[in-house]
Design a protein around this motif. Structure first.
Motif: not given
Length: 313
Positions: A247-248, A250-251, A254-255, A285-286
């Motif tokens: 996971l980045t 930035e991502r 945003a969660i 997401i992951t």
């Protein structure tokens, strides 16, 4: 989070220890600055704090080794100062630097200790068994391992069957396996209903063993309660640790429900008050494999009260 320490203790005649507004200074240094607390009979009570917080002085005042400058101290219904020789057989003391008869076997050492207290001949054997050293009874003290010596130090404090036991960092300098092994000895003492006053720098240990803990800062009690209640009163934030590369940053930020995201050792750490919602989003997401969930611990409470820059053991 600022837990409120208990107010001045009631004078409970059934309590094991009562300290009421106790002070002790060394020159301009206030080592103990108005400490009030009660240790109940049968309680496993932890005294925590950074080096220099006043823990050792408080314990030495309880044991009758030091005189308080002000305040009142009652131990098993009596004053420990001036040195109360009638009280000493009712106390067991394990210090961090315990002295042994190193040329004797473990059994002989405890038999000597038992004789000093005029105990029966079987007292040494009972003390050996209580700390799991029966098989090492014929081993010379100077041939015991560090962990076994720590057990022997506790056995020395128990040999005369005291009502109140003081343990000063009994697992200090032990490897993780020896430390966990000694935990079982301490749990056994707790299950017997013995009254124990205990100092340690291992916060996980205090959380696992103690009924209540007092956290000292600069000679004062900053918090006093059960580990569970202190933790419950601390930050409700949950930290979710996502393995590196999944996971980045930035991502993560945003969660929905994530209050803060940071990178620690390559992993992404999410802080949230809505862990269920964030875990559901992470799953989509992951996936959740390898994701760790970390809630508050006694260590978090301790660091919040003492500051991350406080002296460490």
């Amino acid at each position: 989070m600022t837990p409120t320490p208990s107010s001045r203790p009631a004078q409970d005649p059934t309590a094991a220890v009562v300290l009421d507004d106790v002070h002790k200074a060394y020159g301009a240094t206030r080592a103990v600055d108005g400490v009030s607390l009660t240790v109940g009979r049968g309680e496993f009570f932890g005294l925590l704090g950074p080096n220099g917080a006043g823990k050792t002085t408080v314990v030495e005042i309880m044991e009758g080794q030091r005189r308080a400058d002000a305040g009142t101290v009652t131990v098993l219904g009596q004053s420990p100062w001036p040195r109360n020789t009638a009280l000493l057989p009712r106390l067991g003391v394990q210090t961090q630097a315990s002295a042994f008869f190193v040329r004797l076997t473990a059994r002989e050492h405890l038999a000597t200790m038992a004789a000093l207290y005029r105990c029966d001949a079987a007292a040494a054997e009972r003390a050996l068994a209580s700390v799991g050293l029966t098989e090492q009874g014929s081993t010379r003290v100077d041939d015991l391992s560090g962990g076994q010596r720590q057990r022997l130090a506790i056995a020395s404090a128990l040999v005369h069957d005291p009502e109140l036991i003081f343990l000063d960092e009994p697992t200090a300098a032990l490897d993780p396996q020896a430390r966990r092994s000694l935990w079982e000895v301490l749990r056994g003492l707790r299950s017997e209903g013995r009254t124990i006053v205990y100092t340690t720098h291992h916060l996980d240990e205090a959380e696992a063993l103690c009924d209540r803990v007092a956290i000292m800062v600069a000679g004062r009690i900053a918090a006093l309660d059960s580990p569970g209640r202190l933790i419950a009163a601390s930050s409700p934030t949950t930290r979710l640790v996502v393995p590196a590369g999944r996971l980045t940053l930035e991502r993560a930020r945003a969660i929905e429900g994530v209050d803060r995201a940071s990178e620690e050792g390559g992993a992404i750490v999410l802080e949230t008050l809505a862990s269920g919602r964030v875990l559901s989003a992470l799953d989509q997401i992951t996936g959740l494999q390898g994701v760790q969930t970390r809630t508050a611990s006694l260590e978090d409470v301790y660091l919040d009260l003492t500051g991350a820059g406080a002296p460490q053991p």
